[in-house]
Design a protein around this motif. Structure first.
Motif, PDB file in Angstrom:
ATOM      1  N   PRO A  95      -8.045 -38.992  63.175  1.00  0.00           N
ATOM      2  CA  PRO A  95      -6.856 -39.296  62.945  1.00  0.00           C
ATOM      3  C   PRO A  95      -5.807 -38.145  62.240  1.00  0.00           C
ATOM      4  N   PHE A  96      -6.671 -37.155  61.706  1.00  0.00           N
ATOM      5  CA  PHE A  96      -6.016 -36.080  60.684  1.00  0.00           C
ATOM      6  C   PHE A  96      -5.865 -34.973  61.576  1.00  0.00           C
ATOM      7  N   GLU A  97      -6.279 -34.551  62.693  1.00  0.00           N
ATOM      8  CA  GLU A  97      -5.728 -33.594  63.541  1.00  0.00           C
ATOM      9  C   GLU A  97      -6.098 -32.243  62.986  1.00  0.00           C
ATOM     10  N   PRO A  98      -7.450 -32.100  62.692  1.00  0.00           N
ATOM     11  CA  PRO A  98      -7.654 -30.814  61.837  1.00  0.00           C
ATOM     12  C   PRO A  98      -7.740 -29.722  62.719  1.00  0.00           C
ATOM     13  N   PRO A  99      -7.479 -28.444  61.987  1.00  0.00           N
ATOM     14  CA  PRO A  99      -7.179 -27.105  62.719  1.00  0.00           C
ATOM     15  C   PRO A  99      -8.619 -26.874  63.446  1.00  0.00           C
ATOM     16  N   LEU A 100      -8.507 -26.255  64.551  1.00  0.00           N
ATOM     17  CA  LEU A 100      -9.811 -25.941  65.145  1.00  0.00           C
ATOM     18  C   LEU A 100     -10.059 -24.466  65.646  1.00  0.00           C
ATOM     19  N   PRO A 101     -10.222 -23.786  64.493  1.00  0.00           N
ATOM     20  CA  PRO A 101      -9.919 -22.296  64.393  1.00  0.00           C
ATOM     21  C   PRO A 101     -10.837 -21.431  65.444  1.00  0.00           C
ATOM     22  N   ALA A 102     -12.276 -22.122  65.397  1.00  0.00           N
ATOM     23  CA  ALA A 102     -13.214 -21.232  66.334  1.00  0.00           C
ATOM     24  C   ALA A 102     -14.277 -22.289  66.736  1.00  0.00           C
ATOM     25  N   ARG A 103     -15.064 -21.859  67.480  1.00  0.00           N
ATOM     26  CA  ARG A 103     -16.270 -22.847  67.977  1.00  0.00           C
ATOM     27  C   ARG A 103     -17.116 -23.169  66.859  1.00  0.00           C
ATOM     28  N   GLU A 104     -17.510 -22.008  66.068  1.00  0.00           N
ATOM     29  CA  GLU A 104     -18.374 -22.195  64.887  1.00  0.00           C
ATOM     30  C   GLU A 104     -17.835 -23.025  63.744  1.00  0.00           C
ATOM     31  N   ALA A 105     -16.646 -23.339  63.658  1.00  0.00           N
ATOM     32  CA  ALA A 105     -16.227 -24.094  62.604  1.00  0.00           C
ATOM     33  C   ALA A 105     -16.710 -25.490  62.544  1.00  0.00           C
ATOM     34  N   THR A 106     -17.522 -25.917  61.415  1.00  0.00           N
ATOM     35  CA  THR A 106     -17.988 -27.013  61.281  1.00  0.00           C
ATOM     36  C   THR A 106     -17.259 -28.197  60.700  1.00  0.00           C
ATOM     37  N   LEU A 107     -17.856 -29.369  60.888  1.00  0.00           N
ATOM     38  CA  LEU A 107     -17.305 -30.749  60.208  1.00  0.00           C
ATOM     39  C   LEU A 107     -17.274 -30.489  58.793  1.00  0.00           C
ATOM     40  N   GLY A 108     -18.292 -30.108  58.270  1.00  0.00           N
ATOM     41  CA  GLY A 108     -18.731 -29.968  56.781  1.00  0.00           C
ATOM     42  C   GLY A 108     -17.591 -29.091  56.169  1.00  0.00           C
ATOM     43  N   GLY A 109     -17.499 -27.848  56.716  1.00  0.00           N
ATOM     44  CA  GLY A 109     -16.297 -26.829  56.425  1.00  0.00           C
ATOM     45  C   GLY A 109     -15.165 -27.483  56.206  1.00  0.00           C
ATOM     46  N   ALA A 110     -14.765 -28.205  57.476  1.00  0.00           N
ATOM     47  CA  ALA A 110     -13.476 -28.929  57.447  1.00  0.00           C
ATOM     48  C   ALA A 110     -13.223 -30.005  56.163  1.00  0.00           C
ATOM     49  N   VAL A 111     -14.090 -30.631  55.903  1.00  0.00           N
ATOM     50  CA  VAL A 111     -14.222 -31.701  54.810  1.00  0.00           C
ATOM     51  C   VAL A 111     -14.060 -30.723  53.728  1.00  0.00           C
ATOM     52  N   ALA A 112     -14.878 -29.809  53.478  1.00  0.00           N
ATOM     53  CA  ALA A 112     -14.910 -29.133  52.227  1.00  0.00           C
ATOM     54  C   ALA A 112     -13.472 -28.488  52.144  1.00  0.00           C
TER      55      ALA A 112
END
Ligand SMILES: Cc1cc2nc3c(=O)[nH]c(=O)nc-3n(C[C@H](O)[C@H](O)[C@H](O)COP(=O)(O)OP(=O)(O)OC[C@H]3O[C@@H](n4cnc5c(N)ncnc54)[C@H](O)[C@@H]3O)c2cc1C
Ligand SMILES: Cc1cc2nc3c(=O)[nH]c(=O)nc-3n(C[C@H](O)[C@H](O)[C@H](O)COP(=O)(O)OP(=O)(O)OC[C@H]3O[C@@H](n4cnc5c(N)ncnc54)[C@H](O)[C@@H]3O)c2cc1C
Lengths: 363, 484
Positions: A95-112
């Motif tokens: 629901p929060f429409e996260p940035p999707l900068p690159a294939r490598e970006a992880t869920l943990g990184g997004a939450v952190a």
């Protein structure tokens, strides 16, 4: 018959997790500092760090997606894009429409990093959707906070505290999130106007209950996005006026707003500012602006120095994060900083994760 | 310090402070909504200004005196139960609405503002405050923050934590701190999220900024009757599974339906095994489209009849049964005990069946009336506190129900908090590592443990002592701790 409930898995028994716990324990014993690392897409921007990487990218995969429950649990190393694609295949999304900068970006990184996209103002922030986090704390012990249920007030809400913790409170292993159904219809209305005109018009557009899911100003256009049932979207879009953008055109613009609408290259510094939506248009030298969140988030590239930016934000209760040339944030009250430090110590008594990734205060 | 010495000392330290020290005058404060637990505080104080709150805390911090904050005292877990050697800090007189800002869609409030008063003040601007606990006429926003309160409309609009922008607290040593701010995101750690639901253990709320939302154009309620409780629970899961998030979805079982009918005559079908109330909102055409989808799902799920409100009067009448369900059920037995577990929604039907079996085995009737859309159960255990073992039997059944929720991957409390009531149940949900972090977080805010001591987080020793009762997957919890 429904399936019997899944028994609580003992993560510490998994060899990969045991290895990570041991790494934390020995670092704590030897006084070394560790930097949890996902896809490392922010390595350049956030540096320099002290500390050895604690790689979590390999700890990946969706543990449980229960579409009927609108909940997903995934390992922290799961690539965000993979998660988004899997959910979309089941007709759901974050629901929060996260940035999707690159294939490598992880869920943990997004939450952190705690980053949310344009939908944040009208739908949910990343922390709003967090239901549970299993992590390795600073003593190398696996702890499980929250869960997969919508409501849970047992114990302190450590899960949500992990949003924006920059890897300094522990290494996240598993993350549970609330999902939403993909909308039946999405439509963006565009109105040509100046920035002050956009700021003046936005509150009226947000005053109507309904399908609004984004309100921005980019390249001289006020953009209002509506998402929901076809009936609802059509009604709201009509009330908003302006011209309807073609779906691909709209998607490109919202992706830019999600991932950073202004180029990181060029003169001056790139800032992401947060302030109340009723703050007036601000004056900065050589400024190039974009607005999101109905005017509550303002991106700007300007030659102003950090002190000038902080001084301009202060009367409005705003704050800012400079993204380039290097990452700094506007100062916080000292008392709050001291409390934050004690909270970090509570999760990480020996300072294993005290690697300084949280942006420093400028100038 | 004795009662009158403390009263004198505080009155001297904090000019103008209203202090209550007469035992008879303290009586109204001896319990919250969980009236089975009673305790007189040493004294109660009722500040009328934030600097008085600061001064009280400064004094108590210096003297090492425990402080328990109290809002309206409607809490159901003994969170505001006074401390025998402490000060009860009553915030009900800090009850001003400081600002409604229609452009920002926010309201700035003192902690004692009643929940319903916020929506009433916002209504002229076309706005409302979404989290609406059933106790909203009485409960305070400060108490809502401390419990992360929920309500009927939280299914669509989120809990208290989702509708807060900032909370100003007085920390234990008397310092003012603002967590969050006037912006949508705040810099640094999300201490606002950590604080929300912390049950008065981390600081005293003295100001709250909430987000308001535009009032929906229209609202209507659907009442669906089912001939088994199982089917009604599964119907709730089916609506969510269809990707529909109604404004609210509440369930009542036969016992609750009949009690409510007898009490307020809401027009519920008395012979139904369960009744589902599903609220929809939006503009006319939107409502029509959603209604059609929801009705199809409910019929498919076995609804035997569906009634749709055709006027605001009818909508309110249909809701009146739900809103008065607690007092209505309260007429069925000398006492009732309200539980608050949560489970994943897909197990609703199954768990409701299991609760019915346990109720029968225990010989204590259980009425269910709850926030079904969020998977938040409120089994009301009917008992007689004056019967031999009455309280103990009700508690035993309650603990069985909570253990069931945990076994299904849920939580022992969805919105009422742990307080003193669920300290034992916490031992079943958490293990030593998490409890250790909770203790450390508490100490980060309050190293001496003066704020609401003994609540919300059980000690490791208490859990170890209980160990034998909570055997988890065949393993004793906390094997590392010595057994008593
Ligand atoms: C300053 C800044 C600038 C950004 N710029 C952009 C941009 O220009 N465009 C865009 O699209 N997005 C941007 N983002 C968002 C970011 O790229 C995404 O959120 C992405 O998902 C990060 O994932 P990662 O795996 O690459 O994280 P990493 O770069 O590996 O780590 C980022 C941070 O998260 C922590 N971390 C990672 N994994 C874990 C874990 N499992 N447990 C605990 N901590 C963990 C790290 O310690 C580090 O502090 C930016 C974010 C920030 C804060
Ligand atoms: C009939 C009935 C129905 C209910 N329905 C619901 C419901 O639908 N949803 C729901 O969530 N709850 C419900 N409740 C429970 C209760 O109303 C909520 O928990 C409410 O949030 C408590 O608010 P209060 O002001 O009465 O707090 P109190 O009972 O006075 O205190 C509750 C806790 O908050 C702390 N506290 C209070 N004020 C402050 C402050 N200013 N600063 C720091 N800590 C503070 C206290 O120390 C205590 O731990 C219901 C209760 C009743 C009696």
């Amino acid at each position: 018959m429904t399936a019997p409930p899944a028994p609580r898995r003992d993560l510490a028994a998994e060899p990969e997790v045991a290895r990570l716990c041991d790494a934390v324990k020995s670092a704590a014993a030897e006084g070394r500092v560790l930097l949890p690392r996902g896809g490392a897409t922010r390595d350049g921007a956030l540096g320099p760090f002290s500390g050895e990487p604690l790689a979590l990218a390999a700890y990946a995969g969706i543990v449980r997606h229960t579409p009927t429950e609108l909940v997903v649990t995934a390992r922290a190393g799961t690539p965000l894009l993979e998660l988004v694609e899997t959910l979309a295949a089941a007709g759901q999304r974050l629901p929060f429409e996260p940035p999707l900068p690159a294939r490598e970006a992880t869920l943990g990184g997004a939450v952190a990093l705690g980053t949310s996209g344009p939908a944040r103002a009208y739908r949910a922030a990343l922390r709003d959707a967090l239901l549970g986090v299993t992590l390795i704390d600073g003593t190398g012990t696996v702890c499980r906070f929250g869960g997969e249920v919508m409501k849970n007030v047992a114990g302190f809400d450590v899960s949500r505290l992990m949003a924006g913790s920059y890897g300094e409170l522990g290494a996240m292993l598993e993350i549970s999130l609330r999902l939403e159904p993909l909308p039946e219809w999405s439509q963006t209305q565009a109105l040509a106007c100046t920035l002050p005109e956009a700021l003046a018009r936005m509150p009226a557009l947000a005053a109507r209950a309904g399908a609004l899911s984004g309100l921005a100003w980019l390249d001289g256009w006020l953009l209002a996005r509506f998402e929901g049932s076809a009936v609802e979207v059509e009604l709201d879009a009509k009330a908003a006026g302006g011209e309807t953008l073609l779906p691909e055109d709209a998607a490109t613009r919202w992706a830019r707003l999600r991932e950073g609408p202004l180029s990181a290259k060029g003169d001056g510094a790139l800032w992401c500012l947060s302030m109340p939506n009723d703050a007036p248009a601000l004056e900065l030298p050589d400024a190039n602006w974009a607005l999101d969140w109905g005017g509550a988030r303002r991106w700007v590239r300007s030659t102003a120095d950090p002190g000038a930016v902080a001084a301009m934000l202060a009367p409005h209760g705003g704050h800012g994060l400079r993204l380039s040339p290097s990452v700094v944030r506007t100062p916080q009250p000292a008392a709050l900083r001291a409390l934050e430090q004690r909270v970090r110590q509570a999760m990480d008594p020996s300072g294993v994760f005290a690697h300084g990734a949280t942006p420093g205060e400028g100038p | 310090m004795d009662r009158s010495a403390l009263a004198k000392a505080l009155a001297r330290a904090v000019p103008g402070l209203e202090v209550i020290a007469e035992p008879e005058a303290l009586r109204p404060f001896e319990s919250d909504g969980l009236t089975a637990l009673r305790q007189l505080p040493l004294i109660a104080v009722l500040p009328t200004a934030v600097d008085q709150v600061q001064a009280v805390l400064r004094y108590c911090h210096r003297e090492g005196i425990p402080v328990v904050a109290r809002g309206a005292g409607t809490g159901l877990s003994g969170g505001a139960l006074p401390h025998e050697a402490g000060v009860l800090l009553v915030l009900s007189k800090l009850s001003r609405i400081l600002e409604i800002n229609p452009t920002r869609q926010t309201a700035r409030l003192q902690p004692g503002v009643r929940n319903l008063a916020i929506s009433e003040a916002a209504a002229p601007y076309g706005l409302f405050y979404a989290p609406d606990p059933s106790s909203q006429i009485a409960c305070s926003i400060g108490g809502n923050v401390a419990e992360n309160a929920g309500g009927v409309h939280c299914l669509k609009y989120g809990l208290t934590v989702h509708n807060l922008l900032a909370v100003t607290i007085v920390a234990v040593e008397g310092e003012l701190l603002t967590l969050g701010g006037p912006t949508l995101d705040a810099p640094g750690l999300d201490l606002l999220a950590l604080f929300t639901g912390s049950e008065g253990l981390l600081g005293v709320v003295v100001e709250v900024t909430v987000r308001l939302r535009p009032i929906p154009a229209q609202q209507e309620v659907l009442l669906a009757a089912f001939d088994s409780i199982r089917a009604s629970g599964d119907a709730v899961a089916a609506v969510i599974a269809a990707g529909i998030i109604p404004a609210g979805m509440e369930l009542m079982d036969k016992l609750a339906v009949q009690a409510a009918e007898d009490f307020v005559h809401a027009g519920y079908p008395r012979d139904a095994a369960a009744v589902l109330l599903c609220e929809l909102d939006g503009e006319g055409p939107v409502l029509e489209a959603t209604r059609a989808r929801v009705m199809a799902v409910l019929r498919e799920a076995g609804a035997v009849s569906i009634t749709v409100s055709d006027s605001e009067a009818m909508r309110l009448k249909l809701w009146s049964g739900r809103k008065n369900a607690f007092p209505a059920v309260g007429r069925l037995a000398p006492d009732y005990y309200c539980m608050d577990g949560t489970i994943p929604r897909r197990y609703l039907g199954e768990v409701l069946d299991a609760i019915a079996q346990r109720s029968e085995a225990a010989g204590l009737p259980v009425a269910n009336v709850f926030h079904a859309g969020d998977g938040n159960l409120h089994p009301l255990i009917l008992y007689d506190a004056n019967a031999p073992d009455g309280v103990a039997r009700a508690e035993a059944l309650g603990n069985e129900i909570l253990a069931l929720c945990v076994a299904y991957g849920g939580s022992v409390t969805g919105e009422h908090g742990v307080g003193v009531e669920k300290l034992d149940a916490m031992c079943g949900q958490f293990e030593a590592p998490e409890l250790t972090r909770f203790k450390a977080l508490k100490a980060a805010f309050d190293p001496q443990g003066l704020l609401n001591p003994g609540k919300a987080v059980p000690t490791l020793a208490r859990c170890a002592e209980l160990g034998g009762m909570h055997v988890h997957h065949g393993q004793l919890p906390h094997p590392e701790l010595p057994r008593l």
